[in-house]
Design a protein around this motif. Structure first.
Motif, PDB file in Angstrom:
ATOM      1  N   GLN A   1       1.298  -5.371   0.978  1.00  0.00           N
ATOM      2  CA  GLN A   1       0.290  -4.334   0.747  1.00  0.00           C
ATOM      3  C   GLN A   1      -0.934  -4.577   1.647  1.00  0.00           C
ATOM      4  O   GLN A   1      -1.160  -5.678   2.124  1.00  0.00           O
ATOM      5  CB  GLN A   1      -0.143  -4.340  -0.719  1.00  0.00           C
ATOM      6  N   THR A   2      -1.690  -3.506   1.835  1.00  0.00           N
ATOM      7  CA  THR A   2      -2.933  -3.612   2.605  1.00  0.00           C
ATOM      8  C   THR A   2      -4.112  -3.261   1.711  1.00  0.00           C
ATOM      9  O   THR A   2      -4.059  -2.281   0.965  1.00  0.00           O
ATOM     10  CB  THR A   2      -2.898  -2.647   3.813  1.00  0.00           C
TER      11      THR A   2
ATOM     12  N   ALA B   1      -1.788  -9.941   0.674  1.00  0.00           N
ATOM     13  CA  ALA B   1      -2.163  -8.646   1.260  1.00  0.00           C
ATOM     14  C   ALA B   1      -2.762  -8.828   2.653  1.00  0.00           C
ATOM     15  O   ALA B   1      -3.421  -9.828   2.927  1.00  0.00           O
ATOM     16  CB  ALA B   1      -3.173  -7.949   0.358  1.00  0.00           C
ATOM     17  N   ASP B   2      -2.542  -7.836   3.518  1.00  0.00           N
ATOM     18  CA  ASP B   2      -3.331  -7.725   4.744  1.00  0.00           C
ATOM     19  C   ASP B   2      -4.661  -7.090   4.342  1.00  0.00           C
ATOM     20  O   ASP B   2      -4.700  -6.290   3.407  1.00  0.00           O
ATOM     21  CB  ASP B   2      -2.621  -6.830   5.765  1.00  0.00           C
ATOM     22  N   VAL B   3      -5.734  -7.449   5.061  1.00  0.00           N
ATOM     23  CA  VAL B   3      -7.050  -7.033   4.564  1.00  0.00           C
ATOM     24  C   VAL B   3      -7.928  -6.427   5.662  1.00  0.00           C
ATOM     25  O   VAL B   3      -8.015  -6.959   6.771  1.00  0.00           O
ATOM     26  CB  VAL B   3      -7.803  -8.236   3.936  1.00  0.00           C
TER      27      VAL B   3
ATOM     28  N   ARG C   1      -1.885 -13.869   6.869  1.00  0.00           N
ATOM     29  CA  ARG C   1      -1.944 -12.419   6.740  1.00  0.00           C
ATOM     30  C   ARG C   1      -2.687 -11.818   7.923  1.00  0.00           C
ATOM     31  O   ARG C   1      -3.432 -12.508   8.618  1.00  0.00           O
ATOM     32  CB  ARG C   1      -2.682 -12.006   5.454  1.00  0.00           C
ATOM     33  N   ARG C   2      -2.531 -10.496   8.092  1.00  0.00           N
ATOM     34  CA  ARG C   2      -3.319  -9.804   9.103  1.00  0.00           C
ATOM     35  C   ARG C   2      -4.677  -9.437   8.512  1.00  0.00           C
ATOM     36  O   ARG C   2      -4.765  -9.100   7.334  1.00  0.00           O
ATOM     37  CB  ARG C   2      -2.600  -8.529   9.562  1.00  0.00           C
TER      38      ARG C   2
ATOM     39  N   ALA D   1      -7.989   1.660   9.687  1.00  0.00           N
ATOM     40  CA  ALA D   1      -7.149   0.838   8.811  1.00  0.00           C
ATOM     41  C   ALA D   1      -5.703   1.310   8.858  1.00  0.00           C
ATOM     42  O   ALA D   1      -4.761   0.505   8.998  1.00  0.00           O
ATOM     43  CB  ALA D   1      -7.679   0.893   7.375  1.00  0.00           C
TER      44      ALA D   1
ATOM     45  N   LEU E   1      -3.082  -1.124  10.462  1.00  0.00           N
ATOM     46  CA  LEU E   1      -2.315  -1.874   9.453  1.00  0.00           C
ATOM     47  C   LEU E   1      -1.303  -1.001   8.701  1.00  0.00           C
ATOM     48  O   LEU E   1      -0.654  -1.459   7.769  1.00  0.00           O
ATOM     49  CB  LEU E   1      -3.273  -2.563   8.473  1.00  0.00           C
TER      50      LEU E   1
ATOM     51  N   VAL F   1      -3.313   2.025   3.458  1.00  0.00           N
ATOM     52  CA  VAL F   1      -4.172   1.273   2.525  1.00  0.00           C
ATOM     53  C   VAL F   1      -3.549   1.455   1.144  1.00  0.00           C
ATOM     54  O   VAL F   1      -3.324   2.582   0.705  1.00  0.00           O
ATOM     55  CB  VAL F   1      -5.628   1.803   2.532  1.00  0.00           C
TER      56      VAL F   1
END
Ligand code: BGC
Length: 286
Positions: free
Chosen positions: A27-28, A51-53, A76-77, A98, A102, A105
């Protein structure tokens, strides 16, 4: 009656380490005001949970970049995104960035907030407007973009049973009146019904909207309330649990609230306040 407990100085606890549960894998998350304080701790906790943030900031890019670096260390990214949350065009550009970088969201944490305190009769229009613009208009602009993205994408069952999660970082002052801080308390009271009304409106789309209401947490916003021993002693009169809160305690709650463990939680406020909302004057009075 003086209680036994009030005569004891309880040691400040060392919090147990968070188990490496990847509750938010794939998840982002986008966190506003994530370069410092509670937002920073939430961003890092979400990253640790898989999560990527997207780390939003409005000033101090170097702080935001340090948060991103820390998240990248956990594999993570992480990207940083400057936007004034009260500026519609900047908010829209941030969400577009975003999604472009990525993918989407899944989790939006509305954390950016500030205080401009003044006695009511001296409060300037600028102090009123700044607090309303960041704390309330910002919440509207950002959560509207988040909902648009959740509706566009829909549920991805491989990562979450919900189409999206919004977490508002409110305050105990969504219910506790606060003299000398009328603009701030009004903004947080407004945030409470923004949260509940939005939660009601988008629930059928499998979008979950909730709040976390922190009490006194050790952050830059309230140094005056805890930095000196005298201030800390005064503060403790308001906190039955007799200690200040730490930002990590809010980060952990955010992970849980963003995860499917709380999928049936819709339109709730979680108070994390050491009992500040329990009318502490009644410990001995009444
Ligand atoms: C405020 C802090 C305050 C705390 C408890 C927070 O929302 O930003 O300044 O210490 O509430 O009163």
């Amino acid at each position: 009656m003086e209680s036994y407990y009030q005569n004891h100085q309880l040691p400040h606890p060392v919090l147990p380490a968070l188990p490496p549960l990847e509750l938010l894998k794939g998840q982002t998350a986008l966190v506003t005001g994530a370069n410092s304080g509670i937002g920073r701790a939430i961003a890092i906790a979400l990253g640790r949970a898989g999560a990527d943030v997207v780390i939003n900031y409005v000033a101090a890019p170097e702080e935001a970049e340090r948060v991103a670096e820390e998240i990248r260390l956990s594999g993570r990214r992480a990207i940083i995104a400057r936007a004034d949350v009260s500026n519609e065009a900047e908010v829209q550009a941030m969400f577009a960035k975003a999604v472009e970088e990525l993918g989407t969201v899944d989790i939006f944490v509305n954390n950016a907030g500030l205080q401009k305190d003044a006695p009511f009769h001296e409060m300037t229009t600028a102090q009123w407007d700044t607090v309303m613009n960041v704390n309330l208009r910002g919440a509207f602009l950002c959560s509207r973009e988040a909902v648009r993205e959740f509706l566009r994408r829909g549920v991805r069952p491989d990562v979450s049973v919900a189409a999206g999660k919004i977490i508002f970082i409110s305050s105990v002052h969504e219910v506790i009146p606060w003299a000398g801080h009328v603009n701030y308390a009004a903004s947080k009271g407004g945030l409470m019904l923004l949260m509940k009304s939005l939660a009601q409106e988008v629930a059928e789309k499998r979008i979950r909207v909730n709040s976390i209401a922190p009490g006194a947490i050790r952050t830059p916003i309230n140094t005056g309330a805890w930095q000196t021993p005298e201030a800390y002693t005064e503060l403790m009169k308001l906190i039955p649990y007799k200690r200040i809160g730490e930002v990590e305690e809010i980060g952990r709650a955010a992970v849980w609230l963003a995860s499917d463990f709380t999928d049936y939680m819709v339109g709730s406020t979680i108070f994390i306040d050491g009992g500040m909302t329990l009318y502490p004057g009644f410990e001995t009075g009444g």
